[in-house]
Design a protein around this motif. Structure first.
Motif, mmCIF file in Angstrom:
data_model
loop_
_atom_site.group_PDB
_atom_site.id
_atom_site.type_symbol
_atom_site.label_atom_id
_atom_site.label_comp_id
_atom_site.label_asym_id
_atom_site.label_seq_id
_atom_site.Cartn_x
_atom_site.Cartn_y
_atom_site.Cartn_z
ATOM 1 N N THR A 13 0.418 -1.200 0.218
ATOM 2 C CA THR A 13 0.016 0.069 -0.035
ATOM 3 C C THR A 13 0.684 1.179 -0.017
ATOM 4 N N LYS A 14 2.101 0.767 0.736
ATOM 5 C CA LYS A 14 2.709 2.447 0.880
ATOM 6 C C LYS A 14 3.484 2.351 -0.500
ATOM 7 N N ILE A 15 4.033 1.303 -1.236
ATOM 8 C CA ILE A 15 4.244 1.753 -2.505
ATOM 9 C C ILE A 15 3.436 2.366 -3.658
ATOM 10 N N GLU A 16 1.866 1.923 -2.925
ATOM 11 C CA GLU A 16 0.991 1.932 -4.086
ATOM 12 C C GLU A 16 0.964 3.401 -4.174
ATOM 13 N N GLN A 17 1.548 4.567 -2.931
ATOM 14 C CA GLN A 17 0.955 5.564 -3.169
ATOM 15 C C GLN A 17 2.168 6.588 -3.355
ATOM 16 N N ARG A 18 2.973 5.414 -3.863
ATOM 17 C CA ARG A 18 4.049 6.465 -5.024
ATOM 18 C C ARG A 18 3.587 6.580 -5.800
ATOM 19 N N PRO A 19 4.255 7.690 -6.921
ATOM 20 C CA PRO A 19 4.211 8.222 -8.826
ATOM 21 C C PRO A 19 5.108 7.183 -9.236
ATOM 22 N N CYS A 30 5.281 3.887 -8.438
ATOM 23 C CA CYS A 30 5.144 2.533 -7.899
ATOM 24 C C CYS A 30 5.292 1.629 -9.173
ATOM 25 N N ASP A 31 5.613 1.532 -10.159
ATOM 26 C CA ASP A 31 5.650 0.623 -10.690
ATOM 27 C C ASP A 31 6.739 0.421 -10.905
ATOM 28 N N GLY A 32 7.780 1.086 -10.922
ATOM 29 C CA GLY A 32 9.447 1.393 -11.257
ATOM 30 C C GLY A 32 9.886 0.547 -9.927
ATOM 31 N N LEU A 33 9.596 0.541 -8.141
ATOM 32 C CA LEU A 33 9.352 0.462 -7.384
ATOM 33 C C LEU A 33 9.055 -0.878 -7.113
ATOM 34 N N LEU A 34 8.161 -1.764 -7.894
ATOM 35 C CA LEU A 34 8.346 -2.858 -7.788
ATOM 36 C C LEU A 34 8.858 -3.917 -8.993
ATOM 37 N N MET A 35 9.609 -2.798 -9.756
ATOM 38 C CA MET A 35 10.166 -3.651 -10.547
ATOM 39 C C MET A 35 11.844 -4.370 -10.686
ATOM 40 N N MET A 36 11.768 -3.272 -8.879
ATOM 41 C CA MET A 36 13.625 -3.270 -8.314
ATOM 42 C C MET A 36 13.873 -4.460 -7.971
ATOM 43 N N ARG A 37 15.117 -4.906 -8.075
ATOM 44 C CA ARG A 37 15.559 -6.202 -7.218
ATOM 45 C C ARG A 37 16.260 -5.870 -6.604
ATOM 46 N N ALA A 38 17.137 -6.912 -5.274
ATOM 47 C CA ALA A 38 18.352 -6.386 -4.308
ATOM 48 C C ALA A 38 19.271 -7.114 -5.336
ATOM 49 N N ALA A 39 19.631 -7.568 -5.943
ATOM 50 C CA ALA A 39 20.992 -8.169 -6.917
ATOM 51 C C ALA A 39 20.181 -8.456 -8.606
ATOM 52 N N PRO A 40 20.977 -8.237 -9.718
ATOM 53 C CA PRO A 40 20.173 -8.587 -11.052
ATOM 54 C C PRO A 40 19.776 -9.690 -11.197
ATOM 55 N N GLY A 100 15.049 4.009 -0.742
ATOM 56 C CA GLY A 100 15.126 5.455 -0.606
ATOM 57 C C GLY A 100 13.754 5.959 0.238
ATOM 58 N N LEU A 101 12.528 4.715 -0.014
ATOM 59 C CA LEU A 101 12.046 4.455 0.041
ATOM 60 C C LEU A 101 11.634 4.777 1.658
ATOM 61 N N ASP A 102 11.251 5.903 2.645
ATOM 62 C CA ASP A 102 10.135 5.984 3.991
ATOM 63 C C ASP A 102 9.596 4.890 4.456
ATOM 64 N N ILE A 103 10.123 3.654 4.947
ATOM 65 C CA ILE A 103 9.992 2.658 5.122
ATOM 66 C C ILE A 103 11.622 2.401 6.497
ATOM 67 N N GLY A 104 10.504 1.605 7.572
ATOM 68 C CA GLY A 104 11.618 1.041 8.685
ATOM 69 C C GLY A 104 11.564 0.296 9.275
ATOM 70 N N LYS A 105 12.039 -0.149 10.222
ATOM 71 C CA LYS A 105 11.382 -1.584 10.870
ATOM 72 C C LYS A 105 9.973 -1.487 11.165
ATOM 73 N N SER A 106 9.245 -0.861 11.473
ATOM 74 C CA SER A 106 8.293 -0.954 12.050
ATOM 75 C C SER A 106 7.570 -1.710 10.787
#
Length: 166
Positions: free
Chosen positions: A23-29, A31-41, A145-151
């Motif tokens: 839901t946090k991701i969906e609120q971002r313009p 969103c599509d790019g964030l959902l396609m990010m990878r921790a490694a290639p 840089g998404l504003d997320i933390g441990k919570s």
């Protein structure tokens, strides 16, 4: 299962945490790019990691209780992820602690063939895999840089505004 209700509650809790992050991701313009990010290639993108993590909550109980797995989305869009979350939550709410008594599961972990009692299967295989894939979704979002933390991950931590680890 020694404490099956706690396991069911924990699975539901983390499914809820994953959906809250979505839901946090969906609120971002972006969103599509964030959902396609990878921790490694060479790993799945965030959207696929989320789907796998959510699905592991179902995979934790389905083979132990004889229930069918919910439909796994071909394309993990936000809508499909919310649908999967609802289906998994429903499955988990239908499970009772007595469903776990004396069950064993034979399954494949990578190339390893395993037979585990319900405690080991859930606590040493399914739950750690769920947390692993949730982490693989969380880490690239945090790095971007998404504003997320441990919570946002565990739903437990709370820090005062302006608190920094730096």
């Amino acid at each position: 299962m020694h404490n099956a209700q706690s396991i069911i509650d924990t699975l539901i809790h983390y499914v809820d945490q994953i959906e809250s992050l979505l839901t946090k991701i969906e609120q971002r313009p972006d969103c599509d790019g964030l959902l396609m990010m990878r921790a490694a290639p060479d790993v799945f993108p965030v959207c696929q990691q989320m789907a796998i993590a959510i699905n592991f909550a179902a995979r934790a109980v389905a083979p132990v209780t004889g229930r069918a797995l919910p439909h796994f989305p071909d394309t993990p869009t936000p809508h499909a992820l919310h649908s999967l979350t609802a289906d998994v939550r429903e499955l988990l709410r239908d499970v009772t602690p007595s469903d776990f008594i004396g069950q064993t599961v034979t399954h494949t972990a990578g190339h390893a063939e395993l037979t585990q009692n319900s405690d080991d299967f859930i606590l040493r295989y399914a739950l750690p895999n769920m947390i692993f894939h949730f982490t693989m979704a969380y880490a690239p979002l945090r790095a971007a840089g998404l504003d997320i933390g441990k919570s946002d991950f565990d739903g437990q931590h709370s820090y005062p505004d302006g608190f920094s680890f730096e």
